[in-house]
Design an enzyme around this catalytic site. Structure first.
Site, PDB file in Angstrom:
ATOM      1  N   GLY A  51      30.073 -57.088   7.875  1.00  0.00           N
ATOM      2  CA  GLY A  51      31.202 -57.733   8.541  1.00  0.00           C
ATOM      3  C   GLY A  51      31.935 -58.653   7.578  1.00  0.00           C
ATOM      4  O   GLY A  51      32.266 -59.782   7.919  1.00  0.00           O
ATOM      5  N   HIS A  52      32.154 -58.148   6.341  1.00  0.00           N
ATOM      6  CA  HIS A  52      32.863 -58.926   5.335  1.00  0.00           C
ATOM      7  C   HIS A  52      33.334 -58.006   4.215  1.00  0.00           C
ATOM      8  O   HIS A  52      32.988 -56.833   4.162  1.00  0.00           O
ATOM      9  CB  HIS A  52      31.966 -60.037   4.764  1.00  0.00           C
ATOM     10  CG  HIS A  52      30.710 -59.538   4.133  1.00  0.00           C
ATOM     11  ND1 HIS A  52      29.533 -59.438   4.830  1.00  0.00           N
ATOM     12  CD2 HIS A  52      30.446 -59.099   2.880  1.00  0.00           C
ATOM     13  CE1 HIS A  52      28.598 -58.967   4.022  1.00  0.00           C
ATOM     14  NE2 HIS A  52      29.129 -58.745   2.840  1.00  0.00           N
ATOM     15  N   ALA A  53      34.133 -58.577   3.343  1.00  0.00           N
ATOM     16  CA  ALA A  53      34.567 -57.911   2.114  1.00  0.00           C
ATOM     17  C   ALA A  53      34.234 -58.854   0.967  1.00  0.00           C
ATOM     18  O   ALA A  53      33.955 -60.038   1.179  1.00  0.00           O
ATOM     19  CB  ALA A  53      36.066 -57.626   2.148  1.00  0.00           C
ATOM     20  N   TYR A  54      34.273 -58.322  -0.226  1.00  0.00           N
ATOM     21  CA  TYR A  54      34.087 -59.136  -1.427  1.00  0.00           C
ATOM     22  C   TYR A  54      35.350 -59.082  -2.264  1.00  0.00           C
ATOM     23  O   TYR A  54      35.976 -58.034  -2.385  1.00  0.00           O
ATOM     24  CB  TYR A  54      32.932 -58.611  -2.282  1.00  0.00           C
ATOM     25  CG  TYR A  54      31.577 -58.743  -1.670  1.00  0.00           C
ATOM     26  CD1 TYR A  54      30.936 -59.971  -1.573  1.00  0.00           C
ATOM     27  CD2 TYR A  54      30.911 -57.613  -1.204  1.00  0.00           C
ATOM     28  CE1 TYR A  54      29.672 -60.078  -1.022  1.00  0.00           C
ATOM     29  CE2 TYR A  54      29.644 -57.710  -0.654  1.00  0.00           C
ATOM     30  CZ  TYR A  54      29.032 -58.948  -0.566  1.00  0.00           C
ATOM     31  OH  TYR A  54      27.779 -59.050  -0.025  1.00  0.00           O
ATOM     32  N   ARG A  98      33.267 -54.025   4.909  1.00  0.00           N
ATOM     33  CA  ARG A  98      32.087 -53.203   5.168  1.00  0.00           C
ATOM     34  C   ARG A  98      31.283 -53.738   6.336  1.00  0.00           C
ATOM     35  O   ARG A  98      31.171 -54.947   6.528  1.00  0.00           O
ATOM     36  CB  ARG A  98      31.195 -53.131   3.931  1.00  0.00           C
ATOM     37  CG  ARG A  98      30.378 -54.376   3.739  1.00  0.00           C
ATOM     38  CD  ARG A  98      30.307 -55.021   2.399  1.00  0.00           C
ATOM     39  NE  ARG A  98      31.442 -54.913   1.555  1.00  0.00           N
ATOM     40  CZ  ARG A  98      31.423 -54.373   0.348  1.00  0.00           C
ATOM     41  NH1 ARG A  98      30.331 -53.926  -0.164  1.00  0.00           N
ATOM     42  NH2 ARG A  98      32.517 -54.329  -0.385  1.00  0.00           N
TER      43      ARG A  98
END
Length: 138
Positions: A51-54, A98
């Site tokens: 539940g995040h992106a980089y 993702r």
């Protein structure tokens, strides 16, 4: 980043009646130097991880045991990959949202990361991610 830059890699596989062997070598089987390794296990049924992106970190995800789905999103397109073979890995370049879900009982996810842990590298708000993704595509 575009979702088309993510892909499943076939890892080397040596079959043996005593048990099979697969491996990963940085900059050979995966397109980056490994700076961090972590794993997810004992994920309760119905839970979602990620539940995040980089902003900078890329990852290579392997289902060492069991199975799970990885949903990737580039702001325009979504694609779900099912990982269920320990000799397949999913390359996830930086800049993609993702989520991981549908974990089977006793699943084990191994994640190889291109950067050391940095809390400031995370984009955890989906609306913020969409703004960044749109800006990068212009």
């Amino acid at each position: 980043m575009k979702i088309s830059e993510a892909s499943i890699y076939d890892l080397p596989k040596f079959l043996d009646k005593r048990g099979n062997l697969s491996f990963v070598e940085e900059l050979k089987n995966i397109p980056f130097k490994i700076e961090r390794i972590y794993w997810l296990y004992d994920v309760p049924g119905g839970e979602t991880r990620g539940g995040h992106a980089y902003k900078e970190n890329s990852e290579f995800i392997i289902a060492l045991s069991g199975s799970f789905d990885v949903l990737l999103d580039d702001g325009d397109q979504h694609k779900t990959y099912t990982l269920n073979r320990s000799y397949h890995g999913l390359y996830v370049p930086k800049g993609l949202w993702r989520e991981m879900n549908n974990f089977s009982t006793n699943s084990l996810a191994l994640i190889l990361a291109s950067t050391k842990y940095n809390i400031n590298d995370y984009v955890r708000d989906y609306a913020e991610f969409l703004k960044i993704a749109k800006y990068e595509k212009e």
